[in-house]
Design a protein around this motif. Structure first.
Motif, PDB file in Angstrom:
ATOM      1  N   ALA A   1       1.832   6.789  -0.617  1.00 37.84           N
ATOM      2  CA  ALA A   1       0.830   5.807  -0.223  1.00 37.84           C
ATOM      3  C   ALA A   1       1.481   4.810   0.733  1.00 37.84           C
ATOM      4  CB  ALA A   1       0.276   5.089  -1.443  1.00 37.84           C
ATOM      5  N   ALA A   2       0.827   4.572   1.848  1.00 40.34           N
ATOM      6  CA  ALA A   2       1.356   3.622   2.824  1.00 40.34           C
ATOM      7  C   ALA A   2       1.161   2.206   2.304  1.00 40.34           C
ATOM      8  CB  ALA A   2       0.646   3.812   4.157  1.00 40.34           C
ATOM      9  N   GLU A   3       2.269   1.497   2.163  1.00 39.76           N
ATOM     10  CA  GLU A   3       2.201   0.115   1.691  1.00 39.76           C
ATOM     11  C   GLU A   3       2.676  -0.785   2.813  1.00 39.76           C
ATOM     12  OE1 GLU A   3       4.324  -2.566  -1.667  1.00 39.76           O
ATOM     13  OE2 GLU A   3       3.581  -0.608  -2.265  1.00 39.76           O
ATOM     14  N   PRO A   4       1.958  -1.889   3.067  1.00 39.38           N
ATOM     15  CA  PRO A   4       2.373  -2.786   4.143  1.00 39.38           C
ATOM     16  C   PRO A   4       3.743  -3.391   3.847  1.00 39.38           C
ATOM     17  CG  PRO A   4       0.263  -3.472   3.198  1.00 39.38           C
ATOM     18  CD  PRO A   4       0.772  -2.330   2.385  1.00 39.38           C
ATOM     19  N   PRO A   5       4.483  -3.734   4.896  1.00 40.15           N
ATOM     20  CA  PRO A   5       5.790  -4.361   4.688  1.00 40.15           C
ATOM     21  C   PRO A   5       5.622  -5.784   4.161  1.00 40.15           C
ATOM     22  CG  PRO A   5       5.221  -4.379   7.000  1.00 40.15           C
ATOM     23  CD  PRO A   5       4.150  -3.574   6.297  1.00 40.15           C
ATOM     24  N   ARG A   6       6.515  -6.227   3.298  1.00 38.25           N
ATOM     25  CA  ARG A   6       6.478  -7.599   2.778  1.00 38.25           C
ATOM     26  C   ARG A   6       6.929  -8.561   3.869  1.00 38.25           C
ATOM     27  NH1 ARG A   6       3.608  -7.414  -1.921  1.00 38.25           N
ATOM     28  NH2 ARG A   6       4.326  -5.703  -3.171  1.00 38.25           N
ATOM     29  N   ALA A   7       6.254  -9.699   3.973  1.00 41.43           N
ATOM     30  CA  ALA A   7       6.599 -10.720   4.959  1.00 41.43           C
ATOM     31  C   ALA A   7       7.792 -11.528   4.477  1.00 41.43           C
ATOM     32  CB  ALA A   7       5.411 -11.639   5.200  1.00 41.43           C
ATOM     33  N   GLU A   8       8.632 -11.938   5.403  1.00 45.96           N
ATOM     34  CA  GLU A   8       9.771 -12.775   5.058  1.00 45.96           C
ATOM     35  C   GLU A   8       9.384 -14.245   5.021  1.00 45.96           C
ATOM     36  OE1 GLU A   8      13.182 -11.858   7.436  1.00 45.96           O
ATOM     37  OE2 GLU A   8      12.937  -9.714   7.124  1.00 45.96           O
ATOM     38  N   GLY A   9       8.247 -14.591   5.571  1.00 47.97           N
ATOM     39  CA  GLY A   9       7.777 -15.972   5.594  1.00 47.97           C
ATOM     40  C   GLY A   9       6.455 -16.058   6.317  1.00 47.97           C
ATOM     41  N   PRO A  10       5.854 -17.259   6.366  1.00 43.73           N
ATOM     42  CA  PRO A  10       4.558 -17.421   7.020  1.00 43.73           C
ATOM     43  C   PRO A  10       4.639 -17.041   8.497  1.00 43.73           C
ATOM     44  CG  PRO A  10       5.213 -19.433   5.861  1.00 43.73           C
ATOM     45  CD  PRO A  10       6.369 -18.482   5.824  1.00 43.73           C
ATOM     46  N   PRO A  11       3.551 -16.686   9.136  1.00 42.12           N
ATOM     47  CA  PRO A  11       2.180 -16.658   8.609  1.00 42.12           C
ATOM     48  C   PRO A  11       1.912 -15.388   7.816  1.00 42.12           C
ATOM     49  CG  PRO A  11       2.156 -16.054  10.915  1.00 42.12           C
ATOM     50  CD  PRO A  11       3.603 -16.378  10.556  1.00 42.12           C
ATOM     51  N   TYR A  12       1.097 -15.501   6.808  1.00 42.17           N
ATOM     52  CA  TYR A  12       0.731 -14.388   5.944  1.00 42.17           C
ATOM     53  C   TYR A  12      -0.677 -13.891   6.271  1.00 42.17           C
ATOM     54  CZ  TYR A  12       4.667 -16.052   3.162  1.00 42.17           C
ATOM     55  OH  TYR A  12       5.900 -16.433   2.751  1.00 42.17           O
ATOM     56  N   ALA A  13      -0.905 -12.605   6.049  1.00 48.27           N
ATOM     57  CA  ALA A  13      -2.240 -12.030   6.223  1.00 48.27           C
ATOM     58  C   ALA A  13      -3.151 -12.523   5.102  1.00 48.27           C
ATOM     59  CB  ALA A  13      -2.152 -10.509   6.199  1.00 48.27           C
TER      60      ALA A  13
END
Length: 59
Positions: free
Chosen positions: A11-23
């Motif tokens: 399952a394709a999972e989005p990459p985790r953000a390292e900081g803002p801005p967030y989706a």
């Protein structure tokens, strides 16, 4: 039969953000843990958990 039919493989999972801005979460519009630049369905941790509960195997 040792295969787990409840597991989604590859399952394709989005990459985790390292900081803002967030989706924004597509359900409640709260910030997610994913980068704003990610194109696709993003859910906040609460909605991810609720969605997992809805789609879990019942037996």
């Amino acid at each position: 039969m040792s295969e787990d039919h409840c597991t989604i493989r590859d399952a394709a999972e989005p990459p985790r953000a390292e900081g803002p801005p967030y989706a924004e979460c597509v359900l409640c519009r709260e910030p997610t843990e994913y980068p704003e630049s990610y194109k696709g369905v993003t859910l906040c941790p609460v909605c991810e958990w609720q969605e997992a509960q809805r789609t879990a195997c019942s037996g």
